[in-house]
Design a protein around this motif. Structure first.
Motif, PDB file in Angstrom:
ATOM      1  N   CYS A  47      54.490  15.397  78.423  1.00 51.97           N
ATOM      2  CA  CYS A  47      53.544  16.458  78.778  1.00 51.97           C
ATOM      3  C   CYS A  47      53.803  16.882  80.213  1.00 51.97           C
ATOM      4  N   SER A 107      51.789  17.108  82.510  1.00 45.91           N
ATOM      5  CA  SER A 107      51.025  16.251  83.432  1.00 45.91           C
ATOM      6  C   SER A 107      51.813  15.004  83.839  1.00 45.91           C
ATOM      7  N   HIS A 149      50.846   9.612  78.698  1.00 53.42           N
ATOM      8  CA  HIS A 149      49.410   9.578  78.367  1.00 53.42           C
ATOM      9  C   HIS A 149      49.171  10.239  77.024  1.00 53.42           C
ATOM     10  N   CYS A 159      47.165  14.206  73.508  1.00 54.48           N
ATOM     11  CA  CYS A 159      46.873  15.104  74.633  1.00 54.48           C
ATOM     12  C   CYS A 159      46.950  16.573  74.211  1.00 54.48           C
ATOM     13  N   ARG A 194      57.310  20.857  72.392  1.00 55.87           N
ATOM     14  CA  ARG A 194      57.026  19.500  72.861  1.00 55.87           C
ATOM     15  C   ARG A 194      58.277  18.661  72.677  1.00 55.87           C
TER      16      ARG A 194
END
Ligand code: CXF
Ligand code: ZN
Length: 367
Positions: free
Chosen positions: A40, A42, A61, A167, A361
């Motif tokens: 991700c 993040s 995460h 997420c 992704r």
């Protein structure tokens, strides 16, 4: 036991993949064997320091896996259970949890990345304690995590698809359905069509929005956006996105604009592209020191709203199984989200691909 993991030792430097020592789960903790971890933006923000963690920290995460061992006092999970990792630890008992705002749980005042007792579970070969991103660290073969971060799912689901729900899917779909509660027939703009933005688009499709305008600067990501249900696309490289969105909405602006980048400039664009009394929803995690500003009088005189959306305002144990069921019913796209698989050792390549806008992704799978 040993676990191979992706460690951020220094901000803005390549991530190091190495073997760490993992302690057994303590009371209320669970040992999970990781099956898959999404990559991700993040995670990259932790490397740059935009989302601040002290070094060293194991990244990741967004993941799913299988329980290998449960610590003392864990009664709600058993060896062999399939689980999604949630990146919030919530108590179910504080004011926010009782208001069903569990992602805003106010009970745990523990510094970032430590377990709830304030200690480490991971150590490197020099004996240095290593933090876990979001207290989970899915970019590791094994994780010891609080039981509060686990969501049990049906064994029939693919763990690789389930990982994405940890997420991106929940954050994007939830922003539309839970935070904004978009009504059927609405017009929606989504700024930033990466892994989370594509899920905001799918959320808008589920909400039966009539017009879904995707805004990005990468043509490849706008192609993904069309596949996920965007009715119109705006390449902001050569267009003013605010003007373009207005032109597509009879000059009025959209009912809802979702900012899924985390950039003060695009946050202001989201504000400017909603109609009077419309809602700008800020989903992207900006650099922790950045601010945005909007014209104060205009804000009042147009009755616009600006709201934040964290983790899609979800209740992990309620929403995540529901999202997997939507996938099974063919109403939610998960297969199409995964555009590339990586081994853990390829994490730096995965980040480079993300920065180049190559993937919907990327997913790391573990053997
Ligand atoms: C982030 C928010 C900060 C903790 C890790 C996850 N959200 C989505 O990517
Ligand atoms: Zn994320």
């Amino acid at each position: 036991m040993k676990t191979r993991a992706a460690v951020m030792y220094e901000h803005n430097q390549p991530v190091v993949v190495e073997d760490l020592e993992l302690e057994d789960p303590k009371a209320n903790e669970v040992l999970v064997r990781t099956a898959a971890s999404g990559v991700c933006h993040s995670d990259l923000s932790v490397v740059t320091g935009a989302i601040y963690y002290d070094a060293a920290v194991v990244l990741g995460h967004e993941g799913a896996g299988i329980i290998e061992h449960v610590g003392k006092d864990v009664t709600d999970f058993h060896v062999g259970d399939h689980v999604i990792l949630s990146f919030v630890t919530y108590c179910s008992d504080c004011k926010m949890c009782r208001m069903e705002k569990v992602c805003l749980c106010e009970s745990y005042d523990v510094p970032r990345g430590y377990q709830l007792d304030g200690t480490y579970r991971l150590y490197n070969k020099s004996g240095q304690g290593i933090l876990q991103m979001a207290r989970i660290a899915t970019m590791s073969e094994y994780m010891v995590v609080p039981h509060q971060n686990l969501v049990k799912i049906d064994d029939r689901h693919s763990l690789e698809k389930a990982a994405l729900v940890g997420c991106g899917v929940t954050t994007g779909v939830g922003a539309v359905l839970n935070t904004a509660k978009v009504e059927p027939g609405s017009s929606v703009a989504v700024i930033g069509t990466g892994g989370v933005g594509l899920n905001a688009i799918q959320g808008a499709v589920l909400a039966k929005a009539k017009k879904i305008i995707a805004v990005d600067i990468a043509e490849k990501k706008l192609d993904f956006a069309k596949r996920f249900g965007a009715t119109d696309v705006v390449n902001a490289t050569d267009n003013d996105p605010v003007e373009a969105v207005r032109e597509l909405t009879e000059g009025r602006g959209v009912d809802y604009a979702f900012e899924v980048i985390g950039n003060p400039d695009t946050i202001v664009q989201a504000y400017r592209m909603v109609r009077a009394a419309g809602t700008a929803v800020i989903v992207g995690m900006a650099h922790h020191q950045k601010e945005f500003s909007i014209p104060a009088q205009h804000f009042v005189a147009t009755e616009r709203q600006i709201i934040g959306s964290f983790y899609g305002s979800c209740q992990p144990r309620v929403d995540m199984p529901k999202l997997l069921n939507l996938y099974t019913e063919g109403k939610l796209k998960l297969d199409e989200l995964i555009t590339k698989h990586y081994q853990l050792d390829q994490i730096n390549e995965a980040f480079a691909d993300m920065e180049a806008g190559e993937n919907a992704r990327g997913v790391i799978t573990f053997n």
